[in-house]
Structures are given as structure tokens and as C-alpha cells.
Design an enzyme around this catalytic site. Structure first.
Site, mmCIF file in Angstrom:
data_model
loop_
_atom_site.group_PDB
_atom_site.id
_atom_site.type_symbol
_atom_site.label_atom_id
_atom_site.label_comp_id
_atom_site.label_asym_id
_atom_site.label_seq_id
_atom_site.Cartn_x
_atom_site.Cartn_y
_atom_site.Cartn_z
ATOM 1 N N HIS A 1 0.833 -1.196 0.000
ATOM 2 C CA HIS A 1 0.000 0.000 0.000
ATOM 3 C C HIS A 1 0.873 1.253 0.000
ATOM 4 O O HIS A 1 0.704 2.156 -0.821
ATOM 5 C CB HIS A 1 -0.904 -0.032 1.240
ATOM 6 C CG HIS A 1 -1.746 1.188 1.434
ATOM 7 N ND1 HIS A 1 -3.121 1.166 1.332
ATOM 8 C CD2 HIS A 1 -1.425 2.476 1.744
ATOM 9 C CE1 HIS A 1 -3.596 2.382 1.564
ATOM 10 N NE2 HIS A 1 -2.576 3.195 1.830
ATOM 11 N N GLU A 2 1.834 1.299 0.926
ATOM 12 C CA GLU A 2 2.708 2.469 1.025
ATOM 13 C C GLU A 2 3.651 2.558 -0.173
ATOM 14 O O GLU A 2 3.972 3.647 -0.646
ATOM 15 C CB GLU A 2 3.499 2.425 2.335
ATOM 16 C CG GLU A 2 2.651 2.368 3.591
ATOM 17 C CD GLU A 2 1.715 3.554 3.741
ATOM 18 O OE1 GLU A 2 1.894 4.567 3.043
ATOM 19 O OE2 GLU A 2 0.780 3.464 4.556
ATOM 20 N N HIS B 1 1.895 4.249 -3.059
ATOM 21 C CA HIS B 1 1.925 5.708 -2.920
ATOM 22 C C HIS B 1 3.274 6.269 -3.391
ATOM 23 O O HIS B 1 3.333 7.209 -4.183
ATOM 24 C CB HIS B 1 1.733 6.108 -1.445
ATOM 25 C CG HIS B 1 0.332 6.007 -0.950
ATOM 26 N ND1 HIS B 1 -0.744 6.593 -1.597
ATOM 27 C CD2 HIS B 1 -0.177 5.421 0.169
ATOM 28 C CE1 HIS B 1 -1.850 6.353 -0.903
ATOM 29 N NE2 HIS B 1 -1.532 5.642 0.161
#
Length: 264
Positions: free
Chosen positions: A58-59, A62
Site C-alpha cells: 500500500h505504502e 503511494h
């Protein structure tokens, strides 16, 4: 030469992430083959490690999207190595979401990597950077639920099926919570570039508290009921039986008494 080597190191996968991935693989195998003496413990380790892997991805989504958007500083900060210890708020990004899975059984959004938005030009790029994280959870949920909605469960051990259902539930809750247009969450980051300067200035003082407001609201019975009704509807649409998710959740908490309906 040194610059090239530095950039290579900035993108080399962290041994920490590889170790977590190895735990996920080994415990997933143990759940599948029923090798573990305690299936509940194996499910706990498998789901927890897989959940942490999804948080890292997820990170990473980004950061990687920000890199392509113009923020070349994400590499120097270690965000492209998938190392959870490199995040701006390691406690919010990893520890708190894991604790919430253990205590509350929902996929809580984690903290965020720091993006230098001043280096990024274009509202669409800003929105895409915010959307990239929860879209990773959506993709993870699709992968976990694929055996259910494809009708490909023949030969899948029942314990592994329960573990997949609970892991999918975590991904669905994380995606839904993250996409809420609340300051501090990715959903607000998606729409923020399109808001007027005046509105953004009015909202800015409350942004640090949005995350905690959402958590508090989940303890309100009416809000909690509406939230889980939406989650249950999504899980049914993905073909995941409520019993599978329920038993996966109970097996995950192996230290509690297991209901007879989930006996394996």
C-alpha cells in the site's frame, strides 16, 4: 557510478520485507498442508504476515506513483525498498493496524509515507498518488476472493479457505475506510486537489484528527452497523460466504474458544 549505485540501493527490496514475505509463505504452506500442530496459530501468523505485506505494498504504491509524478525524494527516504521501518509513522503504519486486526478484526488504514507535493505538478497526479494505496488493497482483495467468485474452491483446504476469507475481509475494510473523503485518509487526498483554496484552508486544522474521528465513529452502534452492512454486502458480491469469514476470524484468534461450527 556512485549515483547509479545509490539509486540501485534505494530501490533494493529490504531484507525486513523479504523476511515478512518468507513468514507469509511458510505459514501459508503450513495452513494449506495442515502441517502445523495448531491450525489457529498458523492462520494467525499467515494472516498477520500477509496483512503486513499488504500494508507495505500500500505504502509502496503511494511512493512509486509519487516517484513517477515527480517526487524523486521518495527513494532517498527508503520508501521504494518496501521496508516498513522506513515509514514516517511506523507505529501508525504497521503496529496500530496489526493491533486493530488482533483486537477488532478490521483492516485499519495505516500511516502514510511523506510525499513532497511541491515537486508534483497537476491535480490528476496528486489524486492518483492518494488513490494508489487503497487501490492496492482492492487488488489484494480481488486476489484473495478470486477462488470464491470463480468457483475454484475444489481442493482448497477448508482452513486455508477460512484464512483467505478473513484476509479478504481485512482488505475490503481497509479499502473502504481509506477511500472515505475524510481529512487524513486517502479518500480526502483524492479530492483535495480539486477543492478551492478557501475550503482547503478551512479543513486543514482538522486534518490530523480525521483518522481518530473515524475510529471513534466506528464505536457508535448506528455507524458501526451501517459500515459492516456495507462490508457484508461487498463480501457477498465477491462470493465469500459469511461463515467462511466468521470462521477465519475465529481461527485467527486461536487463544479463544472456537465455536463448534468452525471445528476443523
Amino acid at each position: 557510478m556512485s549515483t547509479t549505485t545509490s539509486r540501485h540501493d534505494e530501490r533494493r527490496i529490504s531484507p525486513v520485507f523479504l523476511a515478512i514475505l518468507a513468514v507469509m509463505a511458510v505459514t501459508g504452506w503450513a495452513v494449506w498442508t495442515d502441517f502445523a500442530a495448531s491450525p489457529g496459530l498458523a492462520v494467525f501468523l499467515f494472516v498477520t504476515s500477509a496483512w503486513i505485506v499488504s500494508l507495505c505494498l500500500h505504502e509502496y504504491a503511494h511512493a512509486r506513483t509519487a516517484l513517477h509524478g515527480g517526487d524523486i525524494t521518495v527513494g532517498a527516504r527508503g520508501y521504494l525498498t518496501l521496508n516498513p521501518l522506513a515509514y514516517t509513522h511506523a507505529v501508525l503504519s504497521i503496529i496500530l493496524p496489526v493491533l486493530f486486526v488482533i483486537m477488532g478484526g478490521i483492516g485499519l488504514p495505516g500511516g502514510a509515507v511523506f510525499i513532497d507535493h511541491g515537486r508534483i505538478r497537476g491535480r490528476w497526479k496528486h489524486s492518483l498518488i492518494s488513490a494508489a494505496g487503497p487501490l492496492t488493497n482492492v487488488l489484494f482483495a480481488v486476489v484473495c476472493t478470486a477462488p470464491f467468485w470463480l468457483g475454484a474452491l475444489d481442493g482448497v483446504p477448508v482452513v486455508f479457505r477460512y484464512a483467505l476469507a478473513f484476509l479478504a475481509f481485512l482488505q475490503v475494510t481497509a479499502a473502504l475506510l481509506n477511500f472515505l473523503p475524510v481529512p487524513g485518509l486517502d479518500g480526502y487526498g483524492v479530492i483535495e486537489p480539486w477543492l478551492s483554496y478557501r475550503i482547503k484552508r478551512q479543513i486543514e486544522p482538522y486534518a490530523p484528527y480525521g483518522f481518530f474521528v473515524v475510529i471513534a465513529l466506528l464505536f457508535v452502534p448506528a455507524v458501526n452497523g451501517a459500515f459492516f452492512d456495507a462490508i457484508d454486502a461487498l463480501m457477498r458480491a465477491l462470493g465469500v460466504p459469511e461463515l467462511s469469514r466468521y470462521c477465519g476470524s475465529n481461527l485467527y484468534r486461536f487463544w479463544q474458544d472456537q465455536p463448534e461450527i468452525c471445528a476443523v
